[in-house]
Motif scaffolding. Structure first.
Motif, PDB file in Angstrom:
ATOM      1  N   UNK A   1       0.783  -1.233   0.000  1.00 12.74           N
ATOM      2  CA  UNK A   1       0.000   0.000   0.000  1.00 12.74           C
ATOM      3  C   UNK A   1       0.818   1.287   0.000  1.00 12.74           C
ATOM      4  N   UNK A   2       2.093   1.207   0.320  1.00  8.61           N
ATOM      5  CA  UNK A   2       2.924   2.410   0.372  1.00  8.61           C
ATOM      6  C   UNK A   2       3.816   2.558  -0.855  1.00  8.61           C
ATOM      7  N   UNK A   3       3.405   1.947  -1.967  1.00 10.48           N
ATOM      8  CA  UNK A   3       4.230   1.935  -3.180  1.00 10.48           C
ATOM      9  C   UNK A   3       3.768   2.988  -4.189  1.00 10.48           C
TER      10      UNK A   3
ATOM     11  N   UNK B   1      -7.057   6.327  -2.538  1.00 10.91           N
ATOM     12  CA  UNK B   1      -8.121   5.346  -2.763  1.00 10.91           C
ATOM     13  C   UNK B   1      -7.536   3.965  -3.054  1.00 10.91           C
ATOM     14  N   UNK B   2      -6.551   3.911  -3.943  1.00 12.02           N
ATOM     15  CA  UNK B   2      -5.933   2.630  -4.281  1.00 12.02           C
ATOM     16  C   UNK B   2      -5.169   2.059  -3.096  1.00 12.02           C
ATOM     17  N   UNK B   3      -4.497   2.911  -2.328  1.00 13.25           N
ATOM     18  CA  UNK B   3      -3.771   2.440  -1.138  1.00 13.25           C
ATOM     19  C   UNK B   3      -4.736   1.825  -0.137  1.00 13.25           C
ATOM     20  N   UNK B   4      -5.937   2.388  -0.006  1.00 16.56           N
ATOM     21  CA  UNK B   4      -6.933   1.819   0.908  1.00 16.56           C
ATOM     22  C   UNK B   4      -7.341   0.421   0.459  1.00 16.56           C
ATOM     23  N   UNK B   5      -7.471   0.213  -0.848  1.00 10.75           N
ATOM     24  CA  UNK B   5      -7.817  -1.118  -1.363  1.00 10.75           C
ATOM     25  C   UNK B   5      -6.712  -2.124  -1.069  1.00 10.75           C
ATOM     26  N   UNK B   6      -5.475  -1.725  -1.335  1.00 10.49           N
ATOM     27  CA  UNK B   6      -4.339  -2.628  -1.110  1.00 10.49           C
ATOM     28  C   UNK B   6      -4.204  -2.928   0.380  1.00 10.49           C
TER      29      UNK B   6
END
Length: 193
Positions: free
Chosen positions: A115-117, A122-127
Motif C-alpha cells: 500500500x505504500x508503493x 483510494x488505491x492504497x486503501x484497497x491494497x
C-alpha cells in the motif's frame, strides 16, 4: 507456483461425465465445449461438478457489474490477494484481466510492493484492506474509514467479498496444484518464494 505438477489433474475433455459436461458447457466458447478452451481451474474443479456450479454462482457475482467496485479497483484487490497467497496461477490470469480493466503496466509490480508503493489514497486503501484481510481476516477501523472516504458502503463490502472469494480461489489453486494454461508464463517473482 506452489507445486510443479497437479495434485488433482484437470478432467479429460473427451471423457466427461454428464454432470461435468453440464457445468463446463457454458465455459467454452459459445457454450460448446469442443469449440472453446476451458481453463485448467475449471477443468480441475469439475471433479466436483456440484461444488463448481455453486462456486461459479458466487464467482460470477464478484466478476460482474453486481459487484459495485469498478473493474480496475476489483482487480487491485484480486491481484494483491493473489500475490499475498502466492498463487502464481491466479496472478497470471488476473494480470491480463487487470490490464484490460485499466491497470497500467507500471502498477502491476507495485501491487507486489504493497500500500505504500506510490498509490493514490483510494488505491492504497484497497491494497491495505487486502493486506489486513489476508493477515487478520479483519479490516481495521482506520482502513475501513479510508475505504469509506473513497467508496460507498456497498463498495467497501464488495472489497471484503472480493478478497474473500479470491482467498478461497487461491487456496484451491495452490492446494490442488493447478498449473498455468497453455501459452502462459509464470512471473519470475513467484519462483523466488
Amino acid at each position: 507456483m506452489r507445486l510443479n505438477e497437479p495434485r488433482v489433474r484437470p478432467v479429460n475433455m473427451d471423457a466427461l461425465t454428464p454432470d461435468q459436461a453440464e457445468v463446463l458447457a457454458p465455459l467454452g466458447a459459445g457454450g460448446v465445449i469442443p469449440a472453446g478452451r476451458v481453463l485448467n481451474i475449471f477443468r480441475t474443479l469439475a471433479h466436483a461438478p456440484k461444488a463448481l456450479k455453486a462456486f461459479l454462482t458466487w464467482g460470477n457475482y464478484i466478476l460482474s457489474k453486481k459487484n459495485d467496485l469498478p473493474a480496475r479497483e476489483r482487480e487491485i484487490v484480486i491481484l494483491r490477494t493473489g500475490w499475498l497467497c502466492r498463487s502464481g496461477y491466479e496472478w497470471t490470469q488476473h494480470v491480463e484481466i487487470g490490464l484490460r480493466c485499466g491497470l497500467t503496466p507500471d502498477e502491476i509490480p507495485r501491487l507486489k510492493a504493497g500500500p505504500d508503493a506510490g498509490w493514490s489514497p483510494a488505491d492504497a486503501a484497497l491494497v491495505r484492506a487486502a493486506d489486513e484481510l489476508h493477515a487478520d481476516q479483519f479490516v481495521s477501523t482506520p482502513t475501513w474509514a479510508a475505504l469509506l472516504a473513497h467508496f460507498g458502503e456497498k463498495q467497501a463490502m464488495d472489497v471484503v467479498f472480493t478478497a474473500g472469494q479470491y482467498t478461497q480461489v487461491c487456496m484451491m489453486l495452490n492446494s490442488f496444484g493447478v498449473q498455468l494454461d497453455d501459452g502462459q508464463t509464470l512471473d519470475p517473482d513467484f519462483a523466488k518464494a
